[in-house]
Motif scaffolding. Structure first.
Motif, PDB file in Angstrom:
ATOM      1  N   GLN A  19      15.940  27.072  -6.596  1.00  0.00           N
ATOM      2  CA  GLN A  19      14.425  28.176  -7.084  1.00  0.00           C
ATOM      3  C   GLN A  19      13.268  27.104  -6.820  1.00  0.00           C
ATOM      4  O   GLN A  19      12.455  27.379  -7.504  1.00  0.00           O
ATOM      5  N   LEU A  20      13.554  26.061  -6.873  1.00  0.00           N
ATOM      6  CA  LEU A  20      12.228  24.648  -6.647  1.00  0.00           C
ATOM      7  C   LEU A  20      12.121  25.476  -5.224  1.00  0.00           C
ATOM      8  O   LEU A  20      12.255  25.580  -4.383  1.00  0.00           O
ATOM      9  N   ALA A  21      10.638  25.386  -5.804  1.00  0.00           N
ATOM     10  CA  ALA A  21       9.700  25.857  -4.220  1.00  0.00           C
ATOM     11  C   ALA A  21       9.551  24.590  -3.513  1.00  0.00           C
ATOM     12  O   ALA A  21       8.829  23.341  -4.229  1.00  0.00           O
ATOM     13  N   PRO A  22       9.459  23.869  -1.865  1.00  0.00           N
ATOM     14  CA  PRO A  22       9.264  23.147  -1.114  1.00  0.00           C
ATOM     15  C   PRO A  22       8.155  23.105  -0.589  1.00  0.00           C
ATOM     16  O   PRO A  22       7.593  24.497  -0.786  1.00  0.00           O
ATOM     17  N   ASP A  23       7.940  22.031  -1.070  1.00  0.00           N
ATOM     18  CA  ASP A  23       6.252  20.982  -0.497  1.00  0.00           C
ATOM     19  C   ASP A  23       5.947  21.348   0.679  1.00  0.00           C
ATOM     20  O   ASP A  23       7.403  21.914   1.682  1.00  0.00           O
ATOM     21  N   PHE A  24       4.638  21.855   1.284  1.00  0.00           N
ATOM     22  CA  PHE A  24       4.165  21.873   2.223  1.00  0.00           C
ATOM     23  C   PHE A  24       4.361  20.790   3.705  1.00  0.00           C
ATOM     24  O   PHE A  24       5.411  19.503   3.106  1.00  0.00           O
ATOM     25  N   PHE A  25       4.736  20.840   4.394  1.00  0.00           N
ATOM     26  CA  PHE A  25       4.598  19.784   5.456  1.00  0.00           C
ATOM     27  C   PHE A  25       6.130  18.932   5.440  1.00  0.00           C
ATOM     28  O   PHE A  25       6.147  17.615   6.013  1.00  0.00           O
ATOM     29  N   LEU A  26       7.290  19.300   5.210  1.00  0.00           N
ATOM     30  CA  LEU A  26       8.632  18.596   5.325  1.00  0.00           C
ATOM     31  C   LEU A  26       9.432  19.479   6.721  1.00  0.00           C
ATOM     32  O   LEU A  26       9.027  20.760   7.334  1.00  0.00           O
ATOM     33  N   PRO A  27      10.490  18.285   7.382  1.00  0.00           N
ATOM     34  CA  PRO A  27      10.594  18.842   8.314  1.00  0.00           C
ATOM     35  C   PRO A  27      12.059  19.609   8.181  1.00  0.00           C
ATOM     36  O   PRO A  27      12.569  19.565   7.007  1.00  0.00           O
TER      37      PRO A  27
ATOM     38  N   ILE B 200       1.304  -1.148  -0.141  1.00  0.00           N
ATOM     39  CA  ILE B 200       0.557  -0.293   0.398  1.00  0.00           C
ATOM     40  C   ILE B 200       0.715   0.988  -0.058  1.00  0.00           C
ATOM     41  O   ILE B 200       2.378   1.259   1.105  1.00  0.00           O
ATOM     42  N   LEU B 201       0.652   1.633  -1.184  1.00  0.00           N
ATOM     43  CA  LEU B 201       1.340   3.164  -0.862  1.00  0.00           C
ATOM     44  C   LEU B 201       0.417   4.146  -0.657  1.00  0.00           C
ATOM     45  O   LEU B 201      -0.259   4.471  -1.858  1.00  0.00           O
ATOM     46  N   THR B 202       0.341   5.231   0.054  1.00  0.00           N
ATOM     47  CA  THR B 202      -0.123   6.593   0.272  1.00  0.00           C
ATOM     48  C   THR B 202       0.273   8.211  -0.119  1.00  0.00           C
ATOM     49  O   THR B 202       1.634   7.452   0.705  1.00  0.00           O
ATOM     50  N   LEU B 203       0.236   8.450  -1.046  1.00  0.00           N
ATOM     51  CA  LEU B 203       0.973   9.958  -1.755  1.00  0.00           C
ATOM     52  C   LEU B 203       0.416  10.711   0.049  1.00  0.00           C
ATOM     53  O   LEU B 203      -1.027  11.925  -0.276  1.00  0.00           O
ATOM     54  N   SER B 204       0.839  10.748   1.075  1.00  0.00           N
ATOM     55  CA  SER B 204       0.715  11.389   1.851  1.00  0.00           C
ATOM     56  C   SER B 204       2.162  12.763   2.907  1.00  0.00           C
ATOM     57  O   SER B 204       3.109  11.502   2.769  1.00  0.00           O
ATOM     58  N   PRO B 205       2.142  13.066   3.792  1.00  0.00           N
ATOM     59  CA  PRO B 205       3.197  14.089   4.342  1.00  0.00           C
ATOM     60  C   PRO B 205       3.989  12.322   5.364  1.00  0.00           C
ATOM     61  O   PRO B 205       2.977  12.461   6.208  1.00  0.00           O
ATOM     62  N   PRO B 206       5.152  13.460   5.927  1.00  0.00           N
ATOM     63  CA  PRO B 206       5.416  12.930   6.896  1.00  0.00           C
ATOM     64  C   PRO B 206       4.659  13.358   8.348  1.00  0.00           C
ATOM     65  O   PRO B 206       4.498  14.287   7.912  1.00  0.00           O
ATOM     66  N   LEU B 207       4.508  12.431   9.319  1.00  0.00           N
ATOM     67  CA  LEU B 207       3.703  13.104  10.498  1.00  0.00           C
ATOM     68  C   LEU B 207       4.571  14.096  11.046  1.00  0.00           C
ATOM     69  O   LEU B 207       5.860  13.863  11.519  1.00  0.00           O
ATOM     70  N   ASP B 208       3.883  15.332  11.042  1.00  0.00           N
ATOM     71  CA  ASP B 208       4.726  16.599  11.661  1.00  0.00           C
ATOM     72  C   ASP B 208       3.939  17.378  12.613  1.00  0.00           C
ATOM     73  O   ASP B 208       3.068  18.236  11.853  1.00  0.00           O
ATOM     74  N   MET B 209       3.619  17.384  13.744  1.00  0.00           N
ATOM     75  CA  MET B 209       2.187  17.827  14.813  1.00  0.00           C
ATOM     76  C   MET B 209       2.980  19.524  14.428  1.00  0.00           C
ATOM     77  O   MET B 209       2.384  19.758  15.533  1.00  0.00           O
ATOM     78  N   ARG B 210       3.640  20.011  14.208  1.00  0.00           N
ATOM     79  CA  ARG B 210       4.053  22.149  14.631  1.00  0.00           C
ATOM     80  C   ARG B 210       2.761  22.959  14.284  1.00  0.00           C
ATOM     81  O   ARG B 210       1.954  22.171  13.193  1.00  0.00           O
ATOM     82  N   THR B 211       2.340  23.575  14.359  1.00  0.00           N
ATOM     83  CA  THR B 211       1.374  23.820  14.354  1.00  0.00           C
ATOM     84  C   THR B 211       1.065  24.856  13.564  1.00  0.00           C
ATOM     85  O   THR B 211       0.244  25.281  12.675  1.00  0.00           O
ATOM     86  N   LYS B 212       2.388  25.195  12.502  1.00  0.00           N
ATOM     87  CA  LYS B 212       3.023  25.796  11.077  1.00  0.00           C
ATOM     88  C   LYS B 212       1.832  25.598  10.568  1.00  0.00           C
ATOM     89  O   LYS B 212       1.833  26.256   9.315  1.00  0.00           O
ATOM     90  N   TRP B 213       1.906  23.818  10.883  1.00  0.00           N
ATOM     91  CA  TRP B 213       1.272  23.460   9.494  1.00  0.00           C
ATOM     92  C   TRP B 213       0.227  22.729   9.428  1.00  0.00           C
ATOM     93  O   TRP B 213      -1.032  22.442   8.780  1.00  0.00           O
ATOM     94  N   PHE B 214      -0.816  23.501  10.416  1.00  0.00           N
ATOM     95  CA  PHE B 214      -1.639  23.217  10.995  1.00  0.00           C
ATOM     96  C   PHE B 214      -2.813  24.988  11.068  1.00  0.00           C
ATOM     97  O   PHE B 214      -3.799  24.620  10.450  1.00  0.00           O
ATOM     98  N   ALA B 215      -2.252  25.767  11.151  1.00  0.00           N
ATOM     99  CA  ALA B 215      -2.832  27.491  10.822  1.00  0.00           C
ATOM    100  C   ALA B 215      -3.198  27.971   9.931  1.00  0.00           C
ATOM    101  O   ALA B 215      -5.000  28.576  10.197  1.00  0.00           O
ATOM    102  N   PRO B 216      -2.725  27.715   9.300  1.00  0.00           N
ATOM    103  CA  PRO B 216      -2.758  28.539   7.912  1.00  0.00           C
ATOM    104  C   PRO B 216      -4.706  27.203   7.090  1.00  0.00           C
ATOM    105  O   PRO B 216      -5.176  28.292   6.171  1.00  0.00           O
ATOM    106  N   HIS B 217      -4.810  26.366   7.383  1.00  0.00           N
ATOM    107  CA  HIS B 217      -5.867  25.544   6.427  1.00  0.00           C
ATOM    108  C   HIS B 217      -5.479  24.186   7.731  1.00  0.00           C
ATOM    109  O   HIS B 217      -5.586  22.852   6.973  1.00  0.00           O
ATOM    110  N   VAL B 218      -5.905  24.447   8.877  1.00  0.00           N
ATOM    111  CA  VAL B 218      -6.331  23.724   9.779  1.00  0.00           C
ATOM    112  C   VAL B 218      -7.436  22.230   8.773  1.00  0.00           C
ATOM    113  O   VAL B 218      -6.898  20.898   8.590  1.00  0.00           O
ATOM    114  N   ALA B 219      -8.428  22.788   7.965  1.00  0.00           N
ATOM    115  CA  ALA B 219      -9.532  21.176   7.363  1.00  0.00           C
ATOM    116  C   ALA B 219      -8.074  20.630   6.185  1.00  0.00           C
ATOM    117  O   ALA B 219      -8.389  19.229   6.333  1.00  0.00           O
TER     118      ALA B 219
END
Length: 282
Positions: free
Chosen positions: A267-275, A143-162
């Protein structure tokens, strides 16, 4: 390292990363079921389940396009059974389908909330629940799921919690299933990109500027291929980053993956949720 004769069930997959993973598997001679809801051409989004099937067949695989709304359990269950009966089983589930809205709480109504959580978290869980009985009978199930590493820092939730809740819900499936089905020999892993990936979703969110600062979906497809070829009993419970997977496999030059040839890595843009401590490669 080959997926020849393997059967993949891919949610979404009519375009973008899901389609790239399907085509890469097809080059090995794999069977690919594309379970998605785009049957007719969309005015703003390229690709349908039928155009995806044509690409899979041209690449050397066997395709099964299935019209399916991932939020509808009856449709999903029927799609899984159709795949298994057509190809004689299911070896790999790729949880690719996802919805995104980078909006704050007051700008995210319940319809958007339900869409994201219904497709991302609930859809992943439901696809796993229906595919796992078939995966238990496979010789090297993944099973391969395209989803990020689990990181509970508030910066990944506050702008778009849903949206964050929906994506991390997918990752929680990886965390739990890897242990729950370890004895069955089912590998359960997540894959996430270091950079933005040039897809219709990124263009919708960030426009042409984001597309120019992205890598192509093929980097995710090549990384997924490496992961799906690994022995399932030896590689499970991992949250992988695309270029790290490739680097560990011997790749040192990532320039061919730039959406705009010649774009420097800086010049490449980093994705969200990166450690913060993610190692650099290349």
């Amino acid at each position: 390292m080959s997926l020849k004769g393997k059967t993949l069930f891919i949610t979404g997959g009519s375009r973008g990363i899901g389609l790239a993973i399907a085509v890469r598997a097809a080059r090995d001679g794999a069977n690919v079921a594309i379970a998605a809801k785009t049957a007719d051409p969309h005015p703003k989004l390229p690709g349908t389940i039928y155009s995806a099937a044509e690409e899979i067949e041209r690449a050397g695989g066997k395709a099964l396009p299935i019209l399916c709304d991932l939020r509808d359990e009856a449709q999903l269950a029927a799609a899984v059974e159709q795949t298994a009966s057509t190809f004689g089983g299911i070896d790999i589930l790729v949880n690719n389908a996802s919805a995104i809205s980078l909006t704050g709480t007051l700008a995210t109504d319940m319809k958007k909330y339900d869409l994201m959580n219904g497709i991302n978290a609930r859809g992943t869980y439901m696809a796993g629940r229906h595919c796992i009985p078939h995966l238990k009978r496979a010789s090297n199930p993944h099973i391969l799921t395209l989803s990020p590493p689990l990181d509970m820092r508030t910066k990944w939730f506050a702008p778009h919690v849903a949206y964050s809740m929906a994506k991390y819900g997918m990752s929680l499936c990886t965390l739990g299933w890897a242990e729950e089905f370890r004895r069955d020999g089912i590998a359960v892993n997540s894959l996430w990109p270091r950079t933005a990936i040039a897809t219709a979703a990124i263009k919708m969110v960030g426009g042409d500027a984001a597309m120019k600062a992205s890598r192509t979906p093929e980097i995710m497809a090549d990384a997924a291929h490496i992961m799906l070829c690994k022995p399932s009993r030896e590689f499970s419970g991992n949250f992988c980053i695309d270029d790290i997977v490739l680097h560990e496999a011997g790749v040192r030059d990532f320039s061919s993956y730039a959406a705009v040839p010649g774009t420097p890595e800086s010049q490449l843009a980093p994705d969200f949720f990166l450690p913060d401590d993610l190692p650099r490669v290349g």
